[in-house]
Scaffold this motif. Structure first.
Motif, PDB file in Angstrom:
ATOM      1  N   SER A   1      19.898 -26.233  21.136  1.00 51.41           N
ATOM      2  CA  SER A   1      20.861 -25.127  21.261  1.00 51.41           C
ATOM      3  C   SER A   1      21.242 -24.962  22.727  1.00 51.41           C
ATOM      4  CB  SER A   1      20.231 -23.808  20.785  1.00 51.41           C
ATOM      5  OG  SER A   1      19.843 -23.898  19.449  1.00 51.41           O
TER       6      SER A   1
ATOM      7  N   ASN B   1      23.067 -27.731  18.014  1.00 49.17           N
ATOM      8  CA  ASN B   1      23.620 -26.446  17.604  1.00 49.17           C
ATOM      9  C   ASN B   1      24.740 -26.095  18.571  1.00 49.17           C
ATOM     10  OD1 ASN B   1      21.852 -26.212  15.442  1.00 49.17           O
ATOM     11  ND2 ASN B   1      20.277 -25.221  16.688  1.00 49.17           N
TER      12      ASN B   1
ATOM     13  N   ARG C   1      26.519 -22.915  15.791  1.00 47.19           N
ATOM     14  CA  ARG C   1      25.680 -21.716  15.897  1.00 47.19           C
ATOM     15  C   ARG C   1      26.612 -20.520  15.759  1.00 47.19           C
ATOM     16  NH1 ARG C   1      21.787 -19.779  20.865  1.00 47.19           N
ATOM     17  NH2 ARG C   1      21.728 -17.579  20.306  1.00 47.19           N
TER      18      ARG C   1
END
Ligand code: LLP
Length: 419
Positions: free
Chosen positions: A102, A123, A149
Motif C-alpha cells: 500500500s 494496493n 484502495r
C-alpha cells in the motif's frame, strides 16, 4: 495479554530479569517478548479460522528482522509501504506471494522492485497509479496484480493523524468512483485485477467503523462482480487498537465476528494487515533515571527521549510508566522527560509515579509498535538497542548504534577541507 510481570517486586520479560538485561546491554533499549508476539499472532490468525484469509503483518509497526521472521515462520505475509520494507521482508524470508503493497506515493524504482519479486498485490491509491504500474509492467513483460484502495469515508473515532478512511484524508480513492476506475483498469493490458482494499485508521477501539467499512466494501465487490470484474481478494487493512491505559478495544474474536458476518459468503480470500495489535503490548522501552527536579513542577529526567519514542510528543499518547524494581513509599506527580532540547520532549506528563531516584530503571510499557520504527537520531543520539526475550534467554536483535554510525555516509566537500 503480555509476558512482562513483576516477580518478587522485580520486572521480568518472560523468565528474564529486566535488571539483568540492562546490566549487560546498557540503557535505553527496547525489549520484546517472543512468547507475547507468538500468542498475539496465533490469536489473531485463529479468530479468522472460518474465513479463507491471510494475515499480512504491517511492517511499519516494527520492522526488525527478528520480529518479521517470527510472523513469517508462522505463515504470515507482510504489508509493506516502501522499497525498504520490501527489502526487509525479503531479507527476513517472506514469501513474495504473501506481500501486499500500500502507500500513496510508490516510486517507479519501488514498483519495479516489487514486480521483479512477484508480490501478491499492489494496493493503488490514485487514478494515475494503475496506469503507471501498467506501463512499468509492460516494459518488464509481466502482469501486475492490483487492487484499488478505496476510501469509504468512515470516521474511525481515533487520533486525527492516524484516521485514514475519511474523505479529507490523503489515502485511497473515493469509493463512489471505484467502479468506473476498475473498468478502466481492467482494460489496461499489463494489469490483473486482484481485489479491493481498504484501511480506515489505526488504534480503533470499537467494532462499528470496521463493520461499516466491510459493509461498504462488500457492496462494491458485488457491484464489480455484476460488471464482470472478478475479485479474489478483499484486503481490510489493519487498525485494531490495544490497551495503553483504560481503552477497552474489541479482542480479535469480536473484531473477526464483526467482519465474518458480512464476509462469509463473499467467496474471496480476506487479507488483514494488523500491526499494533500484534506487537504493541509485546514491547517495552527500558530507560534509566538520570536526575530528578522537584519544585513547582516535578521532572524525572531519563536517558530515553522523544527521538527514541515519539508517540507521546506526536499524538499525546499515554504510555504506562512502571518501575523495574517496585519501590515502597511516596508517589509524586511529575513529567517524565528526556535529554532532548525541546519542551515537547516528554514520555509522560503530569503523571502519578513513584518518587524515582537517579539510577532507577523504568519501563515504558506498550512500546512495541511505532516505537523503534519511528525513532530517529535527533540531537545526534544513536538509536537504541533492541532485545528479544524467549523464556529465560535474551537475544540482542539490533545493536545500539555507535557515534560512527551517526556520520556514516556523510561527506565533507573538498572546498571545506581547504584543498
Ligand atoms: N495497513 C495500512 C495500509 C496502514 O496504513 C497501517 C497503518 C496498517 C495497515 C497497520 O495499522 P495498525 O494495525 O498498526 O493500526 N504511528 C502511529 C500509527 C500509524 C499507522 C499508519 N498506518 C502510532 O504510533 O499510533
Amino acid at each position: 495479554m503480555h509476558f512482562f510481570q513483576h516477580k518478587d517486586g522485580v520486572l521480568y520479560g518472560e523468565e528474564c530479569s529486566v535488571e539483568a538485561i540492562a546490566r549487560e546491554i546498557g540503557t535505553p533499549f527496547y525489549l520484546y517478548s517472543y512468547r507475547t508476539l507468538v500468542r498475539h499472532f496465533e490469536t489473531f490468525d485463529a479468530a479468522f479460522s472460518d474465513l479463507p484469509h491471510l494475515v499480512c503483518y504491517s511492517a511499519k509497526a516494527n520492522s526488525n528482522g527478528a520480529i518479521l521472521k517470527t510472523f513469517i515462520s508462522r505463515g504470515g505475509g507482510i504489508d509493506i509501504v516502501s522499497g525498504g520494507e520490501l527489502f526487509r521482508a525479503l531479507q527476513a524470508g517472506a514469501n513474495p506471494a504473501k506481500i501486499v503493497y500500500s502507500g500513496v506515493g510508490k516510486r517507479e524504482d519501488e514498483i519495479r522492485y516489487a514486480l521483479r519479486e512477484g508480490i501478491l498485490l499492489f494496493n493503488c491509491e490514485s487514478y494515475q497509479e494503475p496506469h503507471v504500474i501498467n506501463g512499468i509492467a509492460g516494459t518488464m513483460g509481466v502482469k501486475a496484480p492490483i487492487a484499488l484502495r478505496v476510501n469509504p469515508d468512515i470516521d474511525p473515532h481515533t487520533h486525527p493523524y492516524i484516521a485514514t478512511g475519511m474523505k479529507k484524508a490523503k489515502f485511497g480513492i473515493d469509493i463512489e468512483r471505484a467502479v468506473s476506475w476498475y473498468q478502466e483498469a481492467k482494460r489496461l493490458p499489463h494489469l490483473t485485477i486482484g481485489g479491493v482494499s481498504c484501511h480506515i485508521g489505526s488504534q480503533l477501539t470499537e467494532t462499528g467503523p470496521f463493520t461499516e467499512a466491510v459493509t461498504r466494501v462488500r457492496e462494491l465487490v458485488l457491484k464489480l462482480r455484476a460488471e464482470g470484474i472478478a475479485i479474489d481478494y478483499v484486503d481490510l487493512g489493519g487498525g485494531l487498537g490495544i490497551t495503553y491505559h483504560d481503552e477497552e478495544p474489541p479482542d480479535p474474536r469480536e473484531y473477526a465476528h464483526a467482519i465474518c458476518e458480512q464476509g462469509k459468503d463473499l467467496r474471496c480470500t480476506f487479507i488483514f494487515e494488523p500491526g499494533r495489535v500484534l506487537v504493541g503490548n509485546a514491547g517495552i522501552l527500558v530507560t534509566r533515571v538520570l536526575y530528578t527536579k522537584e519544585g513547582e513542577k516535578n521532572f524525572v529526567v531519563v536517558d530515553a527521549a522523544m527521538n527514541d519514542l515519539i508517540r507521546p510528543t506526536l499524538y499525546g499518547s499515554y504510555q504506562e510508566i512502571v518501575p523495574v524494581k517496585k519501590r515502597k513509599g511516596e508517589e509524586m506527580v511529575a513529567d517524565m522527560v528526556g535529554p532532548i532540547c525541546e519542551s515537547g520532549d516528554f514520555l509522560a506528563r503530569d503523571r502519578v509515579m513513584p518518587r524515582f531516584e537517579p539510577g532507577d530503571l523504568v519501563a515504558i510499557m506498550s512500546a512495541g509498535a511505532y516505537g523503534f520504527s519511528m525513532s530517529s537520531t535527533y540531537n545526534s543520539r544513536p538509536r537504541v538497542a533492541e532485545v528479544l526475550v524467549q523464556d529465560a534467554a535474551f537475544h540482542l536483535i539490533r545493536e545500539r548504534e555507535s557515534y560512527a554510525d551517526l556520520i556514516r555516509g556523510e561527506r565533507i566537500p573538498s572546498f571545506l577541507e581547504g584543498k
